[in-house]
Design a protein around this motif. Structure first.
Motif, PDB file in Angstrom:
ATOM      1  N   ALA A 169       0.837  -1.208   0.000  1.00 20.25           N
ATOM      2  CA  ALA A 169       0.000   0.000   0.000  1.00 20.25           C
ATOM      3  C   ALA A 169       0.871   1.257   0.000  1.00 20.25           C
ATOM      4  O   ALA A 169       0.577   2.228  -0.707  1.00 20.25           O
ATOM      5  CB  ALA A 169      -0.933  -0.003   1.205  1.00 20.25           C
ATOM      6  N   LYS A 170       1.946   1.233   0.776  1.00 17.52           N
ATOM      7  CA  LYS A 170       2.856   2.390   0.829  1.00 17.52           C
ATOM      8  C   LYS A 170       3.476   2.631  -0.547  1.00 17.52           C
ATOM      9  O   LYS A 170       3.559   3.771  -1.010  1.00 17.52           O
ATOM     10  CB  LYS A 170       3.941   2.142   1.865  1.00 17.52           C
ATOM     11  N   GLU A 171       3.910   1.554  -1.215  1.00 17.88           N
ATOM     12  CA  GLU A 171       4.502   1.690  -2.546  1.00 17.88           C
ATOM     13  C   GLU A 171       3.488   2.243  -3.538  1.00 17.88           C
ATOM     14  O   GLU A 171       3.820   3.101  -4.359  1.00 17.88           O
ATOM     15  CB  GLU A 171       5.040   0.338  -3.025  1.00 17.88           C
ATOM     16  N   ALA A 172       2.239   1.755  -3.446  1.00 20.32           N
ATOM     17  CA  ALA A 172       1.191   2.255  -4.339  1.00 20.32           C
ATOM     18  C   ALA A 172       0.926   3.738  -4.089  1.00 20.32           C
ATOM     19  O   ALA A 172       0.778   4.517  -5.034  1.00 20.32           O
ATOM     20  CB  ALA A 172      -0.088   1.439  -4.147  1.00 20.32           C
ATOM     21  N   ILE A 173       0.899   4.136  -2.826  1.00 18.43           N
ATOM     22  CA  ILE A 173       0.669   5.541  -2.482  1.00 18.43           C
ATOM     23  C   ILE A 173       1.823   6.396  -2.990  1.00 18.43           C
ATOM     24  O   ILE A 173       1.613   7.496  -3.505  1.00 18.43           O
ATOM     25  CB  ILE A 173       0.476   5.703  -0.961  1.00 18.43           C
TER      26      ILE A 173
END
Length: 193
Positions: free
Chosen positions: A62-66
């Motif tokens: 999720a952090k990478e996507a954000i």
């Protein structure tokens, strides 16, 4: 009876003396209930650890996507700012430059210089637009989003400098026209003495 007492006393004495040195050994006992509950706790702990690992992986993804979305948004903002700056340049070219060139206070030999000055800025602006199109559409030598965003930010700053430059030049030429207009009025005024 005396013999029975002697045997009893001897037995008690021997028991007392030997009890200090004697050690008893027995069969160890295992409580299966405690062992089974320990195994159950270990299994439950393993399940919780596996769930935590899945949660950490999900949060990392999720952090990478954000971060990717944030980078794209940053790139879009930079492109939007460049587009707005180019629109300002076009507005200056359409309005102010025409006014400057049509002014009777600009000398014919200055028209070429003014035109070249403004067209250099516009050509830089067009080159920036072409470069941005190349960066955004062709992965520009397989660069990362961060590198692409950095290039777009640099181009955004260049674009702001171009707007500032053209605004300064426009103001300078308008000041020249204003000064020459005032000078013309002073030189051609009617004198009634």
């Amino acid at each position: 009876m005396k013999t029975k007492i002697k045997i009893l006393v001897t037995t008690v004495v021997l028991t007392l003396f030997m009890s200090g040195n004697a050690t008893a050994q027995g069969m160890p006992t295992y409580d299966n209930t405690n062992f089974i509950s320990l195994v159950k706790q270990l299994i439950e702990s393993g399940k919780q650890t596996a769930q935590m690992i899945k949660s950490v992986k999900f949060l990392k993804d999720a952090k990478e996507a954000i971060e990717k979305v944030s980078s794209v948004v940053e790139q879009l903002r930079a492109v939007e700012e460049i587009a707005q700056n180019n629109q300002r340049l076009i507005n200056v070219m359409q309005n102010d430059l025409q006014d400057i060139l049509n002014s009777p206070y600009i000398k014919p030999e200055e028209v070429t210089r003014v035109t070249e000055s403004f067209s250099t800025i516009v050509q830089n602006s067009l080159d920036t637009v072409d470069f941005i199109d190349e960066v955004l559409s062709s992965d520009y030598l397989k660069m990362s989003d961060a590198e692409r965003a950095e290039i777009l930010k640099a181009k955004e700053l260049e674009s702001k400098e171009m707007v500032s430059n053209i605004t300064t030049k426009t103001r300078r030429y308008k000041d020249i026209i204003s000064f020459r207009k005032m000078q013309d009025k002073i030189n051609n005024r009617e004198t009634n003495y």
